[in-house]
Write an enzyme that holds these catalytic residues in place. Structure first.
Site, short mmCIF file in Angstrom:
data_model
loop_
_atom_site.label_atom_id
_atom_site.label_comp_id
_atom_site.label_asym_id
_atom_site.label_seq_id
_atom_site.Cartn_x
_atom_site.Cartn_y
_atom_site.Cartn_z
N TRP A 110 0.80 -1.49 -0.15
CA TRP A 110 -0.24 -0.28 0.03
C TRP A 110 1.13 1.30 -0.09
CZ3 TRP A 110 -1.24 3.32 4.50
CH2 TRP A 110 -2.22 4.53 4.08
N GLU A 208 -6.58 -4.43 12.23
CA GLU A 208 -5.54 -3.20 12.09
C GLU A 208 -5.29 -2.99 14.05
OE1 GLU A 208 -5.36 1.65 11.04
OE2 GLU A 208 -5.79 -0.21 9.34
N GLU A 213 -1.99 8.05 16.19
CA GLU A 213 -2.44 8.42 14.55
C GLU A 213 -2.75 10.17 14.69
OE1 GLU A 213 -5.08 6.39 11.75
OE2 GLU A 213 -6.65 6.67 13.42
#
Length: 355
Positions: A110, A208, A213
């Site tokens: 990705w 995940e 983040e």
């Protein structure tokens, strides 16, 4: 180094000079000493930062009464996915600086959000840090997997560094990290390997764990549906501890919409202004994940299904699809290089063993 040589007795120097190939050997010796000194200085920098934070680096970071370790266990560092980043280059035996992942002849990597491109050139190690540069390209680029029949859309450069050794349930995973002063993200997370669902280690599930983040500069959002709620839009994305567990849709589970359980907390200062230690204790049976900030338990999450299989550990900086684009100046891309680094001081992974 010159001062060091002056301390060597003159007789000893004459003896060295009299030897065959003494010039080359002496040069090699000096270079070795300089390299050793450089590495020692870098190691010292990291140790000094730890001392300032009251961390010894020999055990996981916990405040008093926060360690979940049973009395009959001890923490052991998992060296294969731990790194102090004290060398002059990234340790390629532990980490890949590119998302490329060839499986059965196909690149399943990705390369970033639709406006972002992960590039190994943006990864460096220096001054005791893993650094990911955020940049705005002069012109858009393609990823290796993009359709080149349409115009390129990737305008922002970041990177995706992943561990070559998978992280396992039962690990305590922590990193000391600081966001850049740009609109790029700073993320420390784990993900199912990008293999066909029937060949991964999660029974076909695409799982995940986001330990942290955030973004360095929050310019606003584009209005995607998932950001139109108080939890996301008003979450102060540039001063946040944001953690999640995701169960993604896959051909093997056909769950439809992603299933998420997580949480957030906000800081007084921006994520780009100070380092924090972000961590997660992934319970051995996969039934619970405890999220920690600076050694203190923030919240325990029970995922929608147990996370039982090994996951890839990732450090990345991306331009999120939902972030609003403003001027390069406002987004921080005209700032000096040092300000455009997402920085990881260290990554330490631990597991429990019997005493």
């Amino acid at each position: 180094m010159i001062k060091t040589l002056k301390r060597i007795p003159l007789v000893f120097l004459i003896a060295i000079m009299a030897c065959s190939n003494s010039g080359d050997n002496g040069k090699d010796k000096v270079e070795e000493q300089e390299q050793a000194q450089e590495q020692g200085e870098k190691k010292g920098q990291g140790e000094e930062r730890d001392k300032e934070d009251g961390i010894d680096g020999l055990q996981p970071t916990f405040l008093a009464d926060q360690d979940p370790k049973p009395d009959d266990k001890k923490w052991i560092k998992v060296e294969g996915v731990s790194d102090e980043f004290n060398d002059s280059e990234l340790d390629l035996t532990k980490w890949s600086p590119t998302p490329e992942f060839i499986w059965n002849g196909q690149d399943r990597g990705w390369y970033g959000g639709s406006r972002s491109l992960f590039e190994a050139d943006n990864v460096s190690v220096g001054n005791g840090f893993l650094r990911i540069e955020g940049e705005k390209f002069d012109s858009p680029k393609y990823s290796p997997k993009d359709n080149t029949d349409t115009p390129p859309q990737r305008r922002y450069g970041g990177a995706y560094v992943y561990g070559k050794t998978l992280a396992e349930p039962g690990y305590y995973i922590e990193a000391r990290m600081r966001a850049s002063k740009t609109a790029m993200s700073a993320a420390f997370w784990l993900k199912t390997e990008t293999k066909p669902c029937g060949e991964n280690l999660n029974d076909g599930e695409n799982l995940e764990i986001d330990i942290q983040e955030c973004v360095g500069v929050f310019t606003g959002e584009l209005g995607d549906e998932w950001t139109k709620d108080d939890w996301a839009v008003n979450a102060n994305w540039d001063r946040i501890f944001h953690y999640n567990t995701h169960r993604h849709n896959s051909p093997c589970n056909n769950i439809g919409d992603r299933q998420t359980k997580g949480g957030k907390a906000n800081f007084d200062k921006k994520n780009s202004d100070e380092f924090h230690i972000y961590a997660a204790y992934w319970h051995a049976d996969g039934s619970k994940i405890d999220f920690y900030i600076d050694g203190e338990l923030e919240k325990s999450i029970t995922p929608v299904i147990p996370f039982k299989g090994a996951l890839r550990l990732i450090m990345s900086s991306n331009f999120y699809d939902w972030i609003e684009e403003t001027s390069a100046e406002d987004m921080g891309f005209n700032r000096p290089l040092e300000d455009r680094y997402t920085q990881f001081d260290w990554v330490r992974v631990w597991q429990l063993e019997d005493l």
